[in-house]
Design a protein around this motif. Structure first.
Motif, PDB file in Angstrom:
ATOM      1  N   VAL A  70       1.022  -1.198   0.185  1.00 58.74           N
ATOM      2  CA  VAL A  70      -0.029   0.007   0.084  1.00 58.74           C
ATOM      3  C   VAL A  70       0.915   1.332   0.118  1.00 58.74           C
ATOM      4  O   VAL A  70       1.843   1.391   0.865  1.00 58.74           O
ATOM      5  CB  VAL A  70      -1.009  -0.034   1.102  1.00 58.74           C
ATOM      6  CG1 VAL A  70      -1.861   1.221   1.164  1.00 58.74           C
ATOM      7  CG2 VAL A  70      -1.718  -1.067   1.641  1.00 58.74           C
ATOM      8  N   VAL A 124      -2.558  -2.043  -3.473  1.00 62.63           N
ATOM      9  CA  VAL A 124      -3.781  -1.394  -2.963  1.00 62.63           C
ATOM     10  C   VAL A 124      -3.802   0.163  -3.601  1.00 62.63           C
ATOM     11  O   VAL A 124      -2.830   0.756  -3.072  1.00 62.63           O
ATOM     12  CB  VAL A 124      -4.088  -1.527  -1.593  1.00 62.63           C
ATOM     13  CG1 VAL A 124      -5.079  -0.771  -1.072  1.00 62.63           C
ATOM     14  CG2 VAL A 124      -4.291  -2.981  -1.291  1.00 62.63           C
ATOM     15  N   LEU A 131      -8.113  -3.050   0.317  1.00 56.95           N
ATOM     16  CA  LEU A 131      -7.310  -4.054   1.068  1.00 56.95           C
ATOM     17  C   LEU A 131      -8.191  -5.247   1.431  1.00 56.95           C
ATOM     18  O   LEU A 131      -7.403  -6.494   1.367  1.00 56.95           O
ATOM     19  CB  LEU A 131      -6.898  -3.367   2.365  1.00 56.95           C
ATOM     20  CG  LEU A 131      -6.039  -4.190   3.185  1.00 56.95           C
ATOM     21  CD1 LEU A 131      -4.647  -4.338   2.577  1.00 56.95           C
ATOM     22  CD2 LEU A 131      -5.661  -3.505   4.785  1.00 56.95           C
TER      23      LEU A 131
END
Length: 157
Positions: free
Chosen positions: A90, A120, A126
Motif C-alpha cells: 500500500v 492497493v 485491502l
C-alpha cells in the motif's frame, strides 16, 4: 499469519493500521496479525504490534508469516518477495502526511505489473486483496537488483 511492516521512516501510516483493525473487528481477517508500526501514533486494538523490531525479531516474524502487508518502500517489498511471501503493498500518500511525495505509487504499481505483489490503490481494496492472496501465485523473485532498479527508473521517468 500476516506480518504488517511499515518501515522505519519518520512518518505515520495510521490509515493502514486502522483498516486492518476494522477488518479484524468485523471478522473479515481471522488469522493472526502482527505489526511493526514504526512512527505511527495509532495503536492497534485487535492485534499485537511493536513500534520497531530489531533484526532478529524482524527475521523471526518474516519466517513465521506467510503473508506480508507493507508500505510501498522498495526494500520492504523486495525483502518480503525474496523470502517468498505473498505481499500486498500500500503506497504511502503525501496528502495523509505519510510521506513527502507520492513516489511509492509508482513503485507499488511497477512491482504489481511485474506480478510480484498485489497492490492497493485505495484502502477499500485491502479486504478483497487479502482474500485474493490465498490464490495469488507471485512470480518467483530471481535476484537481479540492477535490472529491477533500471526497470523502476525507466517506469518512473
Amino acid at each position: 499469519m500476516i506480518f504488517v511492516t511499515l518501515g522505519s521512516q519518520k512518518f505515520q501510516f495510521n490509515r493502514i493500521l486502522k483498516e486492518i483493525d476494522r477488518l479484524i473487528e468485523e471478522g473479515k481477517i481471522t488469522e493472526e496479525v502482527f505489526a511493526q508500526i514504526g512512527y505511527s501514533d495509532y495503536k492497534p486494538k485487535n492485534y499485537n504490534y511493536k513500534e520497531f523490531l530489531d533484526r532478529d525479531e524482524f527475521n523471526n516474524m518474516m519466517s513465521k508469516c506467510d503473508k506480508v502487508i507493507t508500505h510501498g518502500g522498495t526494500g520492504a517489498i523486495i525483502g518480503a518477495v525474496k523470502n517468498r511471501k505473498k505481499v500486498i503493498a500500500v503506497p504511502r500518500l503525501s496528502k495523509f502526511g505519510e510521506h513527502v511525495d507520492d513516489h511509492q505509487i509508482q513503485i507499488v504499481e511497477e512491482f504489481h505489473r511485474m506480478k510480484f505483489i498485489l497492490s492497493v490503490k485505495n484502502m477499500q481494496e485491502l479486504e478483497k486483496n487479502i482474500y485474493k492472496l490465498n490464490d495469488f501465485k507471485p512470480k518467483e523473485y530471481v535476484s537481479n537488483t540492477r535490472k529491477i532498479i533500471q526497470s523502476i527508473e525507466l517506469y518512473i521517468s
